[in-house]
Design a protein around this motif. Sequence first.
Motif, short mmCIF file in Angstrom:
data_model
loop_
_atom_site.label_atom_id
_atom_site.label_comp_id
_atom_site.label_asym_id
_atom_site.label_seq_id
_atom_site.Cartn_x
_atom_site.Cartn_y
_atom_site.Cartn_z
N SER A 165 0.81 -1.21 0.00
CA SER A 165 0.00 0.00 0.00
C SER A 165 0.85 1.26 0.00
O SER A 165 0.50 2.25 -0.64
CB SER A 165 -0.94 0.00 1.20
OG SER A 165 -0.21 -0.05 2.42
N ALA A 166 1.97 1.26 0.72
CA ALA A 166 2.83 2.44 0.77
C ALA A 166 3.37 2.77 -0.61
O ALA A 166 3.39 3.93 -1.04
CB ALA A 166 3.97 2.22 1.76
N ALA A 167 3.83 1.74 -1.32
CA ALA A 167 4.35 1.96 -2.67
C ALA A 167 3.26 2.43 -3.61
O ALA A 167 3.47 3.29 -4.47
CB ALA A 167 4.98 0.67 -3.19
N ALA A 168 2.06 1.88 -3.44
CA ALA A 168 0.95 2.25 -4.31
C ALA A 168 0.58 3.71 -4.13
O ALA A 168 0.27 4.42 -5.09
CB ALA A 168 -0.26 1.36 -4.02
N GLN A 169 0.59 4.18 -2.88
CA GLN A 169 0.19 5.55 -2.61
C GLN A 169 1.18 6.56 -3.17
O GLN A 169 0.85 7.73 -3.33
CB GLN A 169 0.01 5.75 -1.10
CG GLN A 169 -1.16 4.94 -0.53
CD GLN A 169 -1.35 5.16 0.94
OE1 GLN A 169 -1.66 6.23 1.40
NE2 GLN A 169 -1.13 4.10 1.72
N LYS A 170 2.40 6.14 -3.48
CA LYS A 170 3.41 7.04 -4.04
C LYS A 170 3.47 6.95 -5.56
O LYS A 170 4.36 7.51 -6.18
CB LYS A 170 4.78 6.70 -3.44
CG LYS A 170 4.86 6.92 -1.93
CD LYS A 170 6.22 6.50 -1.39
CE LYS A 170 6.28 6.68 0.12
NZ LYS A 170 7.60 6.23 0.67
N THR A 171 2.54 6.22 -6.15
CA THR A 171 2.53 6.03 -7.59
C THR A 171 1.57 7.03 -8.25
O THR A 171 0.38 7.04 -7.95
CB THR A 171 2.09 4.60 -7.93
OG1 THR A 171 3.02 3.69 -7.34
CG2 THR A 171 2.09 4.38 -9.44
N ASP A 172 2.09 7.86 -9.14
CA ASP A 172 1.26 8.87 -9.80
C ASP A 172 0.38 8.26 -10.89
O ASP A 172 -0.77 8.64 -11.06
CB ASP A 172 2.14 9.96 -10.41
CG ASP A 172 2.87 10.76 -9.34
OD1 ASP A 172 2.30 10.93 -8.25
OD2 ASP A 172 4.01 11.18 -9.59
N GLY A 173 0.93 7.34 -11.64
CA GLY A 173 0.18 6.68 -12.70
C GLY A 173 0.46 5.19 -12.66
O GLY A 173 1.43 4.73 -12.07
N TRP A 174 -0.39 4.41 -13.32
CA TRP A 174 -0.20 2.97 -13.29
C TRP A 174 -0.78 2.33 -14.54
O TRP A 174 -1.61 2.92 -15.24
CB TRP A 174 -0.84 2.35 -12.05
CG TRP A 174 -2.34 2.53 -12.00
CD1 TRP A 174 -3.01 3.63 -11.55
CD2 TRP A 174 -3.34 1.60 -12.44
NE1 TRP A 174 -4.37 3.45 -11.67
CE2 TRP A 174 -4.60 2.21 -12.21
CE3 TRP A 174 -3.29 0.32 -12.99
CZ2 TRP A 174 -5.81 1.57 -12.54
CZ3 TRP A 174 -4.49 -0.31 -13.31
CH2 TRP A 174 -5.72 0.30 -13.07
N ALA A 175 -0.34 1.12 -14.80
CA ALA A 175 -0.86 0.31 -15.89
C ALA A 175 -0.59 -1.14 -15.53
O ALA A 175 0.09 -1.45 -14.55
CB ALA A 175 -0.19 0.68 -17.21
N ILE A 176 -1.16 -2.05 -16.33
CA ILE A 176 -0.96 -3.49 -16.10
C ILE A 176 -0.24 -4.08 -17.30
O ILE A 176 -0.76 -4.06 -18.42
CB ILE A 176 -2.30 -4.21 -15.88
CG1 ILE A 176 -3.02 -3.62 -14.65
CG2 ILE A 176 -2.07 -5.71 -15.69
CD1 ILE A 176 -4.41 -4.18 -14.43
N ASP A 177 0.95 -4.57 -17.08
CA ASP A 177 1.72 -5.23 -18.13
C ASP A 177 1.59 -6.73 -17.95
O ASP A 177 1.23 -7.21 -16.86
CB ASP A 177 3.20 -4.81 -18.04
CG ASP A 177 3.93 -4.95 -19.37
OD1 ASP A 177 3.35 -5.55 -20.31
OD2 ASP A 177 5.07 -4.48 -19.47
N VAL A 178 1.88 -7.48 -19.01
CA VAL A 178 1.78 -8.94 -18.95
C VAL A 178 3.13 -9.53 -19.35
O VAL A 178 3.70 -9.17 -20.39
CB VAL A 178 0.67 -9.47 -19.88
CG1 VAL A 178 0.65 -11.00 -19.86
CG2 VAL A 178 -0.69 -8.92 -19.45
N VAL A 179 3.63 -10.41 -18.49
CA VAL A 179 4.94 -11.02 -18.70
C VAL A 179 4.94 -11.88 -19.96
O VAL A 179 4.01 -12.68 -20.18
CB VAL A 179 5.33 -11.87 -17.48
CG1 VAL A 179 6.66 -12.60 -17.74
CG2 VAL A 179 5.42 -11.01 -16.23
N GLN A 180 5.96 -11.71 -20.78
CA GLN A 180 6.16 -12.56 -21.95
C GLN A 180 7.42 -13.39 -21.77
O GLN A 180 8.24 -13.12 -20.88
CB GLN A 180 6.24 -11.71 -23.23
CG GLN A 180 4.94 -11.02 -23.57
CD GLN A 180 4.98 -10.32 -24.92
OE1 GLN A 180 5.97 -10.41 -25.66
NE2 GLN A 180 3.91 -9.62 -25.26
N LEU A 181 7.56 -14.40 -22.60
CA LEU A 181 8.72 -15.30 -22.50
C LEU A 181 10.01 -14.50 -22.59
O LEU A 181 10.19 -13.67 -23.48
CB LEU A 181 8.66 -16.33 -23.64
CG LEU A 181 9.64 -17.51 -23.55
CD1 LEU A 181 9.33 -18.35 -22.31
CD2 LEU A 181 9.57 -18.37 -24.81
N GLY A 182 10.90 -14.72 -21.65
CA GLY A 182 12.18 -14.02 -21.64
C GLY A 182 12.21 -12.80 -20.73
O GLY A 182 13.28 -12.27 -20.44
#
Length: 446
Positions: free
Chosen positions: A22-39
């Motif tokens: 939660s502490a890290a989240a509250q210091k985040t101005d913007g966000w997105a969701i990435d998806v891990v790919q091979l490698g």
Amino acid sequence: MMRRVWCRLLVLVVVTAFAVPSAAAQKTDGWAIDVVQLGDTLSVIAKRHGTTWKRLAQLNGLSRPHLTPGQALIVPRSSLPVRSGDTLWELAMRHGMAVSPLGHANDLRAEHSLVSGERIRIPQPARSPIDAGLFFVPSGNDAKDRALLARYRSMVRRVGLFDVRINANGSLQVRSFGPATTLLRKQGQWPYPVVTNLTNKGFDDEHIRHILSDPARRRTLVDSIWHLLKANGFPGVMLDIEGLKPKDRVLYTQFLRDLSAKLRRSGMEIAVSVPPKQRADMPTHAGAYDYRAIGKYANRVFVMAYDWYIPPFTGPGPVAPYPQVMATMAYASKVISLKKLYLGIPMYGYDWNLATGKGRALSQQKALEQAIDHGATIRFDHRSRTPYYQYAVNGQKHVVWFEDARSLASKFALVKRYKWAGMGGWQMNLFFPQGETLFWLVFRPL
């Protein structure tokens, strides 16, 4: 229902090694969701988004640096580089939004073909106020319980103390919740004892019918709840009466009417857990729960929008599929005041053994770590908006359905769309760090 106690008692607890996100989240101005790919590695992904691997680990509650293809990661940047397979439609679904606002934010039409490497800006929704709650089950270890309650101090306002059981004559069984009641009050939170119809059979419909069908026993139960609240200074009670048959509809409604009349004179509240319904008569097995009447007598209604697929009653499938959750919320919104409605979020998934047909419950964090351990690729079912993966052990195939940032983003969007009062989850011990991070990014707890 009776089946739900099964999953509650079998859940696995995982403690993450990194700081509470939660502490890290509250210091985040913007966000997105990435998806891990091979490698991909944490360092590679961190470099791609201009951050550090430690920050990514904090935001996603990772207890180790290993990743697996298909894994969703919250990143502290409000744009994403287009990667193989990305479309506007997929990116919109990943973030729980419609295609049109995503296209508008990037001056693109829905049919636009994305070019690998170009950056797509993810619109940042305003954080909405929300009333959040969780269930707490005493472990018997006071130090552990104190640490757990402190973890959710700033996030959760209402805490259900699970559970208080009912004797055959309608009186309540005496029990202790350890340091929870005192600590919650010191932290400015509101504790609610959770009264259930649990017996050694699970959620027992015959047991509660025996009580509700007799005016004297029903009156004893009402009075016992009032005395429990009065003696302990509780603001109200949470009723988790599950597994009632349709024939119990009148009895249960009468009980709520009686309890409401008793408690409201003393300024006490009633919160009621209900199974998901898409219409007054659908599903038929939930006919005992009259949403309209419950909404009339309860101050808060906790909709348990999960367990559409649950062992041993069904085959494998998503715990909380998006279309069914949305249909439930649409119906509830028509017959119950939005100010009273709370969406139940599953903090667990199910691991199904396809050879035996049996399943076991596990925390979201354990489900993810298990996928990594087996080198499984995580898939995303777009119809249900739910992740899943397959693996094999001792020659037997398994499939695991669980929740991640993508599935939660869609559910959180529904809470905002229907303007429900709050959300809640079962239970505190089932750590879901990525879910906590997304909560802080989307909502502002009251």
